[in-house]
Design a protein around this motif. Structure first.
Motif: not given
Lengths: 500, 126
Positions: A426-438
């Motif tokens: 996974c890419y080390p995102f810093t300010n978001r987790d794009p895999f969260l299902v909104e």
């Protein structure tokens, strides 16, 4: 030689330019570039797989004055892959702690709103604020300690012989146990309420229980985030429009049967069959290729210099895929997603396949290279899907009665890839987790599975999700067609063996 | 919430300055040790580290002792997440976007000095 070819070229040009409209009939600006037509023509002659020329009967039909002209249906498309793109991210040397922090923060805020409705009278504590014997609720990330999980440190362990033989596809062990973590600390979970084989590292849950004298947390009840809210499908009377899903083409592998895929192409572009078949084919509005479209021989990827005669073997699969996609893109909108074997980055979210890989197909504006996971909206129906890495990883580290149950679980945990970054790159995102299902999709698909499975999942607030497991086309010859009107699924099965 | 209790629990305070081996400044007589202790007393004393010599980086950034102390406390505060690998400005903006209400005086210091803003407590030390 050119003199001999000239009349054939003229005839073919007439043929191609004549029957293009029945195939593509879209209102998009489609520029018929003559050079493109010629290249298509030549590619048809070269490859023995093509069915050329068009059968005399259909050609006669088309040139008749009263022949039926089918126009392909259209659907309004909106691409929602923005949050999976990483070209805006700047790598500053960060590690994965940030992605876990943002995941915990967002999910915890969500769970804090749900906890009062679940158990209104209990206090909510952090892990470090636990008091022995007092019932309370804690929220944190689950970590599953697995005995058989391969660890890079095993190379340096002295007593290697103690590790038992590992089943190649599954790392479960009866001794696995769960631990709950938040920023203040971690606590081991005991009790018979939670079965570790159903959980994986990385999900955020709320637990009701109390601390035991040994310092563990005895779990009495658990709350997951649950299926997210879903926007309602517009109820207007819709016509039958189909989306076709296919995955696991594996061009370049020994299992790939070019005739089988060509049958699929011919069928959905309307080259096969009589008027009935063509009218069915004209209702297909989109094709989604869900990963693993090519497979390059492993020996060529080891990093050694490749001999000139082997160099072609490494590019041939992509070239072949481009030719096939060319035919598809000329007929209908195509979305292609990268998979584990495709020439894209390894860690999720995988970025779109580069346009220089598909020089032929990218000339059409109907061809779209997408990220993995892929999210889009067609006529108000929200689609979300991956090429299979998330479910395959869940299969390795947890247990369920079928693959559809993994899909259900990820939706209930509101996270597409809970094991990222633990066991899935996974890419080390810093300010978001794009895999969260909104917001809950209407169709949730996963590609490259062993067999075709589908089900309807119901949520507590009347959410309805169609779950689809798309099988590998190279092994099964099955593509999946979904009707946008009522979210019903059926299979398109292609076979080239002569024994019925 | 138990956040104030956690802040006490995990209070990190530097008592002394760090003298880098290649330092050209004369800090003769100052102790080179760094002590990070979990203190029980809840009153932070920003002037605590002033007498024992300043950090080379903070002086180079042009900010005083108290401001440096505030920045360090912002770095160490667990509510805003881990601080390694992220510049202070990014971390402050992330905290603000998440609705965690990071202290505004920290933002003022970060705007004033870009050298302090781009680093974090652990730069060069980990």
């Amino acid at each position: 030689m050119s003199a001999r070819l000239a009349p054939i070229i003229l005839l073919a040009f007439a043929a191609i330019s004549q029957y293009q409209p029945t195939v593509i009939g879209t209102q998009r600006s489609y520029r018929l570039q003559p050079s493109l037509l010629f290249s298509r023509f030549f590619s048809r002659i070269r490859s023995t797989r093509r069915r050329f020329p068009p059968s005399p009967r259909s050609y006669a039909e088309m040139s008749e004055a009263g022949s039926k002209l089918f126009e392909r249906k259209q659907a309004s498309y909106k691409n929602l892959d923005g949050r999976f793109e990483i070209h805006t991210e700047k790598y500053q040397g960060q590690q994965y702690s940030h992605i876990y922090f943002t995941r915990l923060h967002h999910m915890r805020n969500l769970l804090y709103t749900l906890v009062p409705k679940w158990k209104p009278n209990l206090p909510v504590k952090t892990v470090l604020g636990l008091e022995e014997g007092k019932e309370c609720i804690i929220v944190g990330t689950i970590y599953k300690h697995m005995k058989l999980k391969p660890s890079i440190l095993d190379e340096y362990a002295k007593e290697r012989s103690k590790v038992p033989l590992v089943k190649p596809h599954n790392f479960l062990h009866p001794d696995d146990h769960l631990i709950l973590e938040d920023e203040s600390g971690r606590v081991a979970l005991t009790g018979s309420f939670l079965d570790p084989s159903a959980f994986v590292t990385g999900i955020v849950v709320a637990l009701h229980g109390k601390e035991t004298s040994k310092g563990d947390f005895l779990v009495q009840d658990m709350l997951e985030a649950g299926i997210p809210p879903q926007t309602k499908l517009p109820l207007s009377s819709r016509e039958d429009k189909y989306v076709v899903f296919v995955s696991g083409l594996s061009i370049g592998s020994s299992e790939f049967n070019p005739l089988q895929f060509q049958l699929l192409i011919d069928h959905i572009t309307g080259h096969l069959g009589d008027e009935n078949e063509q009218s069915i084919a004209s209702q297909v509005v989109r094709l989604v290729v869900a990963g693993n479209s090519v497979q390059i021989a492993q020996g060529l990827l080891s990093g050694h210099t490749i001999a000139p005669r082997d160099q072609s073997a490494s590019v041939e699969p992509i070239k072949e895929l481009d030719i096939l996609l060319n035919q598809l893109a000329a007929a209908m909108p195509v979305d292609i997603m990268p998979g584990l074997d495709d020439p894209a980055n390894y860690s999720l979210p995988q970025q779109p396949l580069n346009r220089c890989l598909f020089p032929g197909a990218f000339a059409y504006n109907t061809f779209l290279s997408c990220t993995n996971p892929h999210q889009f909206e067609l006529d108000g129906v929200l689609f979300l899907g991956t090429s299979g890495q998330n479910i395959d990883d869940l299969f390795k580290y947890s247990e369920a009665k079928n693959r559809l149950e993994f899909l259900e679980r990820t939706m209930r945990w509101r996270h597409l890839v809970p094991t990222a970054p633990n066991t899935v790159g996974c890419y080390p995102f810093t300010n978001r987790d794009p895999f969260l299902v909104e917001s809950c999709p209407h169709v949730y698909f996963v590609g490259n599975q062993e067999k075709y499975e589908t089900a309807f999942m119901q949520g507590p607030e009347k959410q309805l999700v169609r779950l689809i497991c798309i099988p590998k086309f190279c092994q099964t010859g099955i593509a999946v067609a979904l009707n946008l009107r009522n979210l019903e699924c059926h299979t398109l099965s292609f076979s080239t063996s002569l024994d019925v | 919430m138990a956040s104030s209790g956690l802040k006490n629990f995990y209070r990190q305070k530097k008592k002394g300055g760090v003298a880098k081996p290649s330092s050209n400044r004369s800090f003769a007589g100052k102790s080179p040790t760094v002590s990070l202790s979990h203190l029980v007393d809840p009153v932070p004393s920003p002037l605590h580290g002033s007498g024992a010599g300043s950090d080379k980086a903070s002086l180079a950034a042009g900010i005083g002792e108290e401001e440096d102390e505030k920045l360090r406390q912002f770095d160490m505060d667990m509510r805003y997440g881990p601080c390694i690998g992220l510049s202070r400005t990014d971390r402050w903006e992330r905290a603000a976007a998440m609705g965690l209400n990071p202290p505004t005086e920290v933002e003022a210091i970060l705007l004033k000095s870009s050298a302090a803003a781009s680093g974090c407590l652990w730069d060069g030390r980990v």
